[in-house]
Design a protein around this motif. Sequence first.
Motif, mmCIF file in Angstrom:
data_model
loop_
_atom_site.group_PDB
_atom_site.id
_atom_site.type_symbol
_atom_site.label_atom_id
_atom_site.label_comp_id
_atom_site.label_asym_id
_atom_site.label_seq_id
_atom_site.Cartn_x
_atom_site.Cartn_y
_atom_site.Cartn_z
ATOM 1 N N ARG A 1 0.824 -1.216 0.000
ATOM 2 C CA ARG A 1 0.000 0.000 0.000
ATOM 3 C C ARG A 1 0.853 1.258 0.000
ATOM 4 N N ARG A 2 2.063 1.193 0.568
ATOM 5 C CA ARG A 2 2.931 2.362 0.605
ATOM 6 C C ARG A 2 3.747 2.527 -0.680
ATOM 7 N N LEU A 3 3.996 1.441 -1.370
ATOM 8 C CA LEU A 3 4.805 1.511 -2.586
ATOM 9 C C LEU A 3 3.985 1.476 -3.869
ATOM 10 N N VAL B 1 6.047 -5.453 -7.207
ATOM 11 C CA VAL B 1 5.891 -4.102 -6.656
ATOM 12 C C VAL B 1 7.242 -3.564 -6.202
ATOM 13 N N ALA B 2 8.028 -4.391 -5.528
ATOM 14 C CA ALA B 2 9.350 -3.958 -5.064
ATOM 15 C C ALA B 2 10.249 -3.594 -6.235
ATOM 16 N N LEU B 3 10.202 -4.389 -7.300
ATOM 17 C CA LEU B 3 11.054 -4.135 -8.466
ATOM 18 C C LEU B 3 10.657 -2.835 -9.161
ATOM 19 N N VAL B 4 9.360 -2.637 -9.357
ATOM 20 C CA VAL B 4 8.887 -1.413 -10.011
ATOM 21 C C VAL B 4 9.225 -0.189 -9.156
ATOM 22 N N ALA B 5 8.992 -0.276 -7.847
ATOM 23 C CA ALA B 5 9.282 0.847 -6.962
ATOM 24 C C ALA B 5 10.780 1.136 -6.923
ATOM 25 N N THR C 1 11.649 2.871 -10.335
ATOM 26 C CA THR C 1 11.062 4.200 -10.534
ATOM 27 C C THR C 1 11.537 5.205 -9.488
ATOM 28 N N GLY C 2 12.301 4.758 -8.504
ATOM 29 C CA GLY C 2 12.800 5.658 -7.485
ATOM 30 C C GLY C 2 11.858 5.888 -6.328
ATOM 31 N N ASN D 1 5.632 10.427 3.804
ATOM 32 C CA ASN D 1 6.484 10.435 2.621
ATOM 33 C C ASN D 1 7.434 9.244 2.644
ATOM 34 N N THR D 2 7.516 8.524 1.506
ATOM 35 C CA THR D 2 8.332 7.305 1.442
ATOM 36 C C THR D 2 9.774 7.580 1.796
ATOM 37 N N GLU D 3 10.328 8.677 1.304
ATOM 38 C CA GLU D 3 11.727 8.976 1.573
ATOM 39 C C GLU D 3 11.951 9.196 3.067
#
Length: 493
Positions: free
Chosen positions: A94-96, A396-400, A403-404, A486-488
């Motif tokens: 859900r976060r990524l 999902v992990a690979l795409v995230a 894409t940064g 925020n993810t970062e």
Amino acid sequence: MDDTRTDARELAEFGYQQELRRTLSAWAVFAIGFATISPVVGIYAVVQLGFVFAGPAWIWAVVAAFLGQLLVAVVYAELSSQFPVTGGVYQWVRRLAGPRLGWLVGWIYLASAVASLTTVAYLGASWLYMLFADGAPSAAVHVLLGVVFLAVALGVNLLGVNPVKHFLNAGIIAEGVASIAVSLILLVFVHHNGFGILFDTLGAQAASGGSVTAGVLTCLAVAGWAFLGFDATTQVAEETEQPRRSVPRALLRAYLFVALTVLLTGLAVTLALSRPEDAVSGALADPVFTAVTQGLGGWSEKPFVLVVLIAFFACAISIQTYIGRAVYAFARDRQLPFSTTLATVGPRQIPYVSLIATAVLAGLGLLLGLNGNAAATLIAFGSGGFYFIFLTVAVVALVARRTGRWNPDRGAVRLGRTGLVVNVLAVLWLLFEAVNIAWPRAELAPAGGSWIQVWAVVLVFSALFLLGLAYVLLAKPHTRLAPSPNTEKVTTP
């Protein structure tokens, strides 16, 4: 105290207050992962069908599944080091990738987890019966003994985190006796076959239309069951001290220790059988039990049954532990009906309502045990459902990562470019294995079973996905979520 305050402060950055008791050490988290994967439960889920479809060469399918799932475990370790929040895959997705997909993943995950609890209780019931009687129980008795398993698992969990730790430690000791010690004795003193037999099918390909490749692929689909449950460690992140480091380390250590134990036991049993061709033909229904009791003597029957039974109880307790937390995490975000009630935390700082609810659902699943064909369908989905979740999380992990949106090097597990390679290989492995498990095979369906049993994984998964999708579209649970940090910000250790 400083560590506890830091953990609570980091949890607040994700938008949550510290409600659960943070008392689990790295060892306790390892125990949860070890008991959930469980080498004893894993080997019993694989060995009989392994012999039938691939003969003594079945062990190589287990090696392949071990290596493939190791890739997945590494990706999960990276994610858990940056998102030390109860909820595991639901929280990560859900976060990524957004709350809608997060809800669907969480929904399928919960269904698969409940199915796995039902499966372990159903399989463990046979050992409980063997402790007191000979032969096989009737369908009704089998279900009632499965209910005993669920009641014990729930009762221990309702006592609090500390009793769970003690029971799981007992389970680890039992697993050590039943798997490692016995396997070493068999390898040293009971050695009826040479290592060359590991490359022989003994004609097992006949069960797959004469194709060795088809037999090995079927065996590989079955072998996938032996390497489920390592993600249980991620569900207790909010109860773990220094979770960014403790959870991923416990995850990888539990996985490696269990996997190597499964391989050791498989090797010992295969080399110890005096007539491995009987296991291939199906005349020998339980190769493990036969190898142990023939190798050690008749006196070992009841003691071996007892230690295996303890291992099954520990597995059920651990599964109940992490399912209860998964439901709590879902309900805390108001993602389920009756969320306020399900998210209730009791005086012992455990989500007792979620624990009770999941035990009841697993108990309802046991009713399928009154029909052997229906029970087999549930068991098949328990494996297939998890592999679809593994695949979604890895993609999902690979795409995230590409894409940064997610920078893995900000976590406690830093693999650099190697992490990207591992992630890609994990996706490729899971694409293959998810299709392999879901592939309709009449030979894996119960004798006399209908086409529903043959297509069980696809049908049950599709039905759950459509039901979940309808709920997302109509009830819009994702709109009840507070904005994600925020993810970062949240990935900074």
